[in-house]
Design an enzyme around this catalytic site. Structure first.
Site, PDB file in Angstrom:
ATOM      1  N   HIS A 137     -41.091  61.443  73.775  1.00  0.00           N
ATOM      2  CA  HIS A 137     -39.808  60.329  73.236  1.00  0.00           C
ATOM      3  C   HIS A 137     -40.479  59.027  73.645  1.00  0.00           C
ATOM      4  CE1 HIS A 137     -36.357  63.269  73.820  1.00  0.00           C
ATOM      5  NE2 HIS A 137     -36.415  63.156  72.463  1.00  0.00           N
ATOM      6  N   ASN A 191     -36.647  70.624  76.911  1.00  0.00           N
ATOM      7  CA  ASN A 191     -37.294  69.270  76.664  1.00  0.00           C
ATOM      8  C   ASN A 191     -38.691  69.087  77.178  1.00  0.00           C
ATOM      9  OD1 ASN A 191     -35.051  68.161  75.827  1.00  0.00           O
ATOM     10  ND2 ASN A 191     -34.128  67.757  77.823  1.00  0.00           N
ATOM     11  N   ARG A 242     -31.026  74.447  80.358  1.00  0.00           N
ATOM     12  CA  ARG A 242     -31.331  73.799  78.942  1.00  0.00           C
ATOM     13  C   ARG A 242     -32.252  72.663  78.965  1.00  0.00           C
ATOM     14  NH1 ARG A 242     -26.593  73.798  74.242  1.00  0.00           N
ATOM     15  NH2 ARG A 242     -27.985  72.989  72.687  1.00  0.00           N
ATOM     16  N   HIS A 277     -41.202  63.082  65.103  1.00  0.00           N
ATOM     17  CA  HIS A 277     -40.765  63.725  66.394  1.00  0.00           C
ATOM     18  C   HIS A 277     -41.744  64.795  66.750  1.00  0.00           C
ATOM     19  CE1 HIS A 277     -38.254  65.255  69.412  1.00  0.00           C
ATOM     20  NE2 HIS A 277     -38.084  66.214  68.822  1.00  0.00           N
ATOM     21  N   GLU A 331     -42.446  72.831  67.769  1.00  0.00           N
ATOM     22  CA  GLU A 331     -41.237  73.048  68.660  1.00  0.00           C
ATOM     23  C   GLU A 331     -41.423  74.791  68.737  1.00  0.00           C
ATOM     24  OE1 GLU A 331     -39.246  71.141  69.927  1.00  0.00           O
ATOM     25  OE2 GLU A 331     -39.115  69.443  68.668  1.00  0.00           O
ATOM     26  N   LYS A 376     -25.553  71.554  69.543  1.00  0.00           N
ATOM     27  CA  LYS A 376     -25.403  70.203  70.039  1.00  0.00           C
ATOM     28  C   LYS A 376     -25.322  69.406  68.830  1.00  0.00           C
ATOM     29  CE  LYS A 376     -28.667  67.770  72.808  1.00  0.00           C
ATOM     30  NZ  LYS A 376     -29.605  67.917  74.214  1.00  0.00           N
ATOM     31  N   HIS A 406     -41.202  66.608  75.773  1.00  0.00           N
ATOM     32  CA  HIS A 406     -40.144  65.731  75.215  1.00  0.00           C
ATOM     33  C   HIS A 406     -40.110  64.239  75.891  1.00  0.00           C
ATOM     34  CE1 HIS A 406     -39.176  68.894  72.515  1.00  0.00           C
ATOM     35  NE2 HIS A 406     -38.443  67.986  71.795  1.00  0.00           N
ATOM     36  N   ARG A 449      -9.960  67.936  64.547  1.00  0.00           N
ATOM     37  CA  ARG A 449     -10.568  68.321  65.936  1.00  0.00           C
ATOM     38  C   ARG A 449     -11.011  69.813  65.901  1.00  0.00           C
ATOM     39  NH1 ARG A 449      -5.696  66.136  66.166  1.00  0.00           N
ATOM     40  NH2 ARG A 449      -5.883  64.243  67.165  1.00  0.00           N
ATOM     41  N   LYS A 483     -34.373  80.085  71.890  1.00  0.00           N
ATOM     42  CA  LYS A 483     -33.410  79.034  72.277  1.00  0.00           C
ATOM     43  C   LYS A 483     -31.936  79.570  72.546  1.00  0.00           C
ATOM     44  CE  LYS A 483     -31.748  74.829  71.041  1.00  0.00           C
ATOM     45  NZ  LYS A 483     -31.736  73.424  70.162  1.00  0.00           N
ATOM     46  N   GLU A 488     -25.539  72.202  78.464  1.00  0.00           N
ATOM     47  CA  GLU A 488     -26.813  71.191  79.209  1.00  0.00           C
ATOM     48  C   GLU A 488     -26.511  70.834  80.548  1.00  0.00           C
ATOM     49  OE1 GLU A 488     -28.045  68.195  76.539  1.00  0.00           O
ATOM     50  OE2 GLU A 488     -30.129  68.858  76.771  1.00  0.00           O
TER      51      GLU A 488
HETATM   52  N1  LIG Z   1     -29.402  69.237  67.528  1.00  0.00           N
HETATM   53  C1  LIG Z   1     -30.415  69.483  68.129  1.00  0.00           C
HETATM   54  O1  LIG Z   1     -30.287  70.419  69.200  1.00  0.00           O
HETATM   55  C2  LIG Z   1     -31.505  69.052  67.793  1.00  0.00           C
HETATM   56  C3  LIG Z   1     -32.902  69.598  68.191  1.00  0.00           C
HETATM   57  C4  LIG Z   1     -34.103  69.002  67.650  1.00  0.00           C
HETATM   58  C5  LIG Z   1     -33.861  67.833  66.798  1.00  0.00           C
HETATM   59  N2  LIG Z   1     -32.810  67.419  66.436  1.00  0.00           N
HETATM   60  C6  LIG Z   1     -32.623  66.365  65.610  1.00  0.00           C
HETATM   61  O2  LIG Z   1     -33.304  66.984  64.267  1.00  0.00           O
HETATM   62  C7  LIG Z   1     -33.852  65.740  63.299  1.00  0.00           C
HETATM   63  C8  LIG Z   1     -35.056  66.042  62.892  1.00  0.00           C
HETATM   64  O3  LIG Z   1     -34.962  67.228  62.129  1.00  0.00           O
HETATM   65  P1  LIG Z   1     -35.791  67.543  60.599  1.00  0.00           P
HETATM   66  O4  LIG Z   1     -37.151  67.170  61.173  1.00  0.00           O
HETATM   67  O5  LIG Z   1     -35.455  68.433  60.013  1.00  0.00           O
HETATM   68  O6  LIG Z   1     -35.389  65.900  60.147  1.00  0.00           O
HETATM   69  P2  LIG Z   1     -35.020  65.705  58.651  1.00  0.00           P
HETATM   70  O7  LIG Z   1     -33.500  66.278  58.459  1.00  0.00           O
HETATM   71  O8  LIG Z   1     -35.086  64.087  58.437  1.00  0.00           O
HETATM   72  O9  LIG Z   1     -35.983  66.473  57.615  1.00  0.00           O
HETATM   73  C9  LIG Z   1     -37.330  65.853  57.542  1.00  0.00           C
HETATM   74  C10 LIG Z   1     -37.597  65.598  56.231  1.00  0.00           C
HETATM   75  O10 LIG Z   1     -37.757  66.762  55.191  1.00  0.00           O
HETATM   76  C11 LIG Z   1     -36.713  66.833  54.167  1.00  0.00           C
HETATM   77  N3  LIG Z   1     -36.549  68.243  53.998  1.00  0.00           N
HETATM   78  C12 LIG Z   1     -35.784  68.928  54.753  1.00  0.00           C
HETATM   79  N4  LIG Z   1     -36.107  70.327  54.134  1.00  0.00           N
HETATM   80  C13 LIG Z   1     -36.473  70.128  52.829  1.00  0.00           C
HETATM   81  C14 LIG Z   1     -37.060  71.191  52.239  1.00  0.00           C
HETATM   82  N5  LIG Z   1     -36.659  72.471  52.179  1.00  0.00           N
HETATM   83  N6  LIG Z   1     -37.705  70.822  51.065  1.00  0.00           N
HETATM   84  C15 LIG Z   1     -38.183  69.630  50.853  1.00  0.00           C
HETATM   85  N7  LIG Z   1     -37.739  68.429  51.894  1.00  0.00           N
HETATM   86  C16 LIG Z   1     -36.976  68.934  52.809  1.00  0.00           C
HETATM   87  C17 LIG Z   1     -35.727  65.965  54.148  1.00  0.00           C
HETATM   88  O11 LIG Z   1     -35.158  65.316  53.126  1.00  0.00           O
HETATM   89  C18 LIG Z   1     -36.542  64.676  55.271  1.00  0.00           C
HETATM   90  O12 LIG Z   1     -36.882  63.716  54.355  1.00  0.00           O
HETATM   91  C19 LIG Z   1     -33.692  64.571  64.470  1.00  0.00           C
HETATM   92  O13 LIG Z   1     -32.669  63.627  64.094  1.00  0.00           O
HETATM   93  C20 LIG Z   1     -33.905  65.148  65.606  1.00  0.00           C
HETATM   94  O14 LIG Z   1     -32.835  64.468  66.816  1.00  0.00           O
HETATM   95  C21 LIG Z   1     -31.868  67.879  66.983  1.00  0.00           C
HETATM   96 ZN   LIG Z   2     -37.746  68.320  69.968  1.00  0.00          ZN
END
Ligand SMILES: NC(=O)c1ccc[n+]([C@@H]2O[C@H](COP(=O)([O-])OP(=O)(O)OC[C@H]3O[C@@H](n4cnc5c(N)ncnc54)[C@H](O)[C@@H]3O)[C@@H](O)[C@H]2O)c1
Ligand SMILES: [Zn+2]
Ligand SMILES: NC(=O)c1ccc[n+]([C@@H]2O[C@H](COP(=O)([O-])OP(=O)(O)OC[C@H]3O[C@@H](n4cnc5c(N)ncnc54)[C@H](O)[C@@H]3O)[C@@H](O)[C@H]2O)c1
Ligand SMILES: [Zn+2]
Lengths: 370, 370
Positions: free
Chosen positions: A253, A246, A242, A268, A187, A145, A249, A123, A228, A238
């Site tokens: 999306h 978006n 918050r 994305h 972003e 989040k 987005h 938990r 942020k 949210e």
């Molecule tokens: N929690 C939140 O508030 C929030 C906000 C925005 C996005 N997200 C989520 O984040 C995700 C996208 O994140 P992302 O773009 O980082 O995707 P990701 O984690 O898939 O990373 C993108 C790619 O880069 C590679 N990578 C990451 N760091 C690296 C590094 N330093 N060197 C080499 N390769 C590296 C990863 O292995 C992957 O192949 C989505 O699932 C999205 O829904 C969450």
């Molecule tokens: Zn985003």
């Protein structure tokens, strides 16, 4: 280049984001300062492990804290129930307790999944974010989040679980593929467009150094985290403000869904870039913002190499009605009206709760690539 | 017999527990009062569905809220990752939003699983508890602790997610098997033994009517809910005082594990009954409580038909050292000492942080059945 600290002000859940080069190799010491005696497990993906796992393991071990390592395949598919169960089981198998630390070393996928697992084992365990993608450093690692995807929609399952510490190693971004860096930059620009016009202007001047990795990179990431963190502090769960995060987005999306989340066509942040350009253009069409501001946004996105219009997406897109269908999958249409993030100009975004569906459809028709 | 309301004082997460006969058939109206416009999904198990689902569906439908129904097999095995995924998927498939209501209709298994699912779909949906076992009415439905089991231990995975409303239909207990009723009664007696000596004395006089279903049943459940709500309000996230609720549970859990969670030999409440008797006897042995108090506890448990000593468990038990091994699986031994809930007498329990392991082993040897 020194390390910048951004505080996330959430009362008894407040924490620091440290931003600067070389933080991964100092992970052991920095975590021990905040969580003395905590044992650790690292969750990471295969790409990130190849480039950055070893210095972190070495640093934790040197601090007397030999970590368990949980390694998963890279990619969005890893945000699944199956991976969640793997991570949860492995944390429990490592016999970690509530006060021990679960560390996410990776992009947003690893951060979202790991934060969720840390939020539900016993938990709620201590959680440390070590974001390695630009998107994760400026967006997903801030705000608590966490979650995974459902076959019926992205990010539908999760919890709010704030980290105890975020270590954003800006040098780690040098191994990130350029396309991923650019996607994360969308972003960064978003925060300027929401409510920081000076930051957007600063980016127009300094974006090259953000990409090349000088002090401007640290500055841009710190500004983004501050932006942020401000929104999150106002609306942790949210229920209101918050939603401004978006911006871009809703269209974004819909385009991601319309390209079946095929990352070879659109990732994305690219969807968000096009979405932000469309949100400004749409606001101009509704006579809320000046067309000059829309053009300024488009020009900056084009300069940094991001796509900014639907025609930039390789392959054919569904028609305007079908795109509108993807928008309404994401949000409710009540009495013919939708909620959208619109703008009165650069840095003047707002939540519009009664955007007529008919206007959205006409706008999509006018701006459609086909 | 009228309905009694117990308030759980948790600030902006405060809610009411309604206790009385016939509340299931009034579910539609009572939920609508608190959550107007919320659509609903009911999660239940096959036993409970056979006895109590129909009036609830009818009542919700009459209130204009035709619910989705998610039915699972009965039993502890249902507190698994697989069932969690089923419930989560079905809630999402029913297109419920954050403001809609997920209703748990059943015992502690359904309540724990459903609360967890409600806590993670869209990062937290409205949750309503309709506990149908005595244990669930006096214990598991109060306090917001939700979760599932890991193959490596019970209740290791979950979240704190408070309900918006608890409806404890005391007439629903009439279909509960007597053995389950008795097991739940052990937790009722526990509240007296923790810090309400007058309540324990009242139970000694009135337990027959609690079992037969008169006003005393409502009173006993209300007192129990008040007792638990008090502890929860002091320590929502279980970092201190809430541990008192584990009176009898250290020995109890060890006995459950030692009988491989085989419900035909020992169910949870029976383990707690024996555990509470042992905790009093052990406190007497340590010269902290009077042996007369231990005898009084044993007599009451025997009167109501609960087991109260290890010899009451059918089949052979592992030896004292092995039982001690099960205790240390549950909790850490640091420098030869354990944390235990001990007592100075009826209603005078306390958290003892330095109970010598050697004393526990000697005590187990003396009290062993074999
Ligand atoms: N929690 C939140 O508030 C929030 C906000 C925005 C996005 N997200 C989520 O984040 C995700 C996208 O994140 P992302 O773009 O980082 O995707 P990701 O984690 O898939 O990373 C993108 C790619 O880069 C590679 N990578 C990451 N760091 C690296 C590094 N330093 N060197 C080499 N390769 C590296 C990863 O292995 C992957 O192949 C989505 O699932 C999205 O829904 C969450
Ligand atoms: Zn985003
Ligand atoms: N969340 C908490 O704080 C908390 C506290 C204590 C116990 N628990 C959990 O509660 C669970 C035990 O709860 P339980 O004893 O209610 O078990 P349960 O839910 O398995 O119910 C016991 C049996 O009674 C049946 N049943 C329930 N209500 C009935 C009714 N009215 N008529 C006929 N049959 C009925 C069920 O189908 C089941 O077969 C355990 O998993 C335990 O970990 C949780
Ligand atoms: Zn119990």
């Amino acid at each position: 280049m020194s390390v910048v600290t951004v505080e996330v002000g959430l009362g008894d859940r407040a924490y620091d984001i440290l931003i600067g080069p070389g933080l991964i190799a100092r992970g052991g010491e920095l975590i021990q300062q905040r969580l003395p005696k905590a044992r650790a497990a690292i969750v990471t993906d295969e790409n990130v492990a190849a480039a950055h796992l070893e210095p972190l393991v070495a640093s934790l071990s040197a601090a007397g804290n030999v970590p368990a390592v949980i390694k998963l395949p890279a990619g969005e598919k890893t945000k699944s129930f199956d991976s969640l169960q793997t991570v949860v089981d492995d944390i429990i198998a490592a016999r970690l307790e509530r006060g021990d630390a679960v560390i996410a070393l990776g992009g947003g996928v690893i951060g979202d999944l790991t934060g969720f697992a840390a939020g539900i084992v016993r938990r709620g365990m201590n959680f440390v974010q070590m974001p390695t993608s630009l998107l994760a450093q400026v967006d997903s690692s801030v705000g608590g989040k966490t979650g995974i995807n459902s076959p019926r929609g992205k990010n539908l399952i999760g919890v709010f679980h704030q980290p105890k510490l975020v270590l954003a190693d800006t040098a780690a971004l040098d191994t990130l593929p350029l396309r991923e860096f650019r996607a994360g930059y969308a972003e960064v620009a978003k925060y300027g467009l929401i409510d920081r016009p000076d930051f957007f202007a600063w980016l127009e001047t300094n974006w090259r150094e953000v990409f090349s990795g000088g002090a401007a990179r640290i500055e841009a990431i710190a500004q983004s985290c501050r932006a942020k963190a401000d929104v999150v502090a106002r609306d942790e769960f949210e229920t209101g403000d918050r939603a401004l995060l978006n911006l871009g987005h809703t269209f974004g999306h819909a385009l991601e869904a319309a390209t079946a989340y095929d990352g070879s066509r659109l990732v994305h942040g690219e969807g968000v870039a096009i979405g932000m350009a469309l949100a400004h253009r749409f606001s101009a069409r509704l006579n809320m913002a000046s067309p000059d501001d829309a053009a300024r946004v488009e020009a900056h996105l084009r300069d940094v190499g991001l796509p900014w219009r639907m025609a930039d997406i390789p392959g054919a897109l569904p028609d305007a009605e079908a795109l509108f269908g993807y928008i309404t999958q994401d949000k409710k249409v009540s009495r013919g009206a939708l909620t959208f993030i619109l703008t009165r100009g650069i840095g003047q975004s707002f939540i519009a709760r009664d955007v007529p569906a008919s206007e959205v459809i006409s706008f999509l028709k006018e701006n459609h690539a086909g």
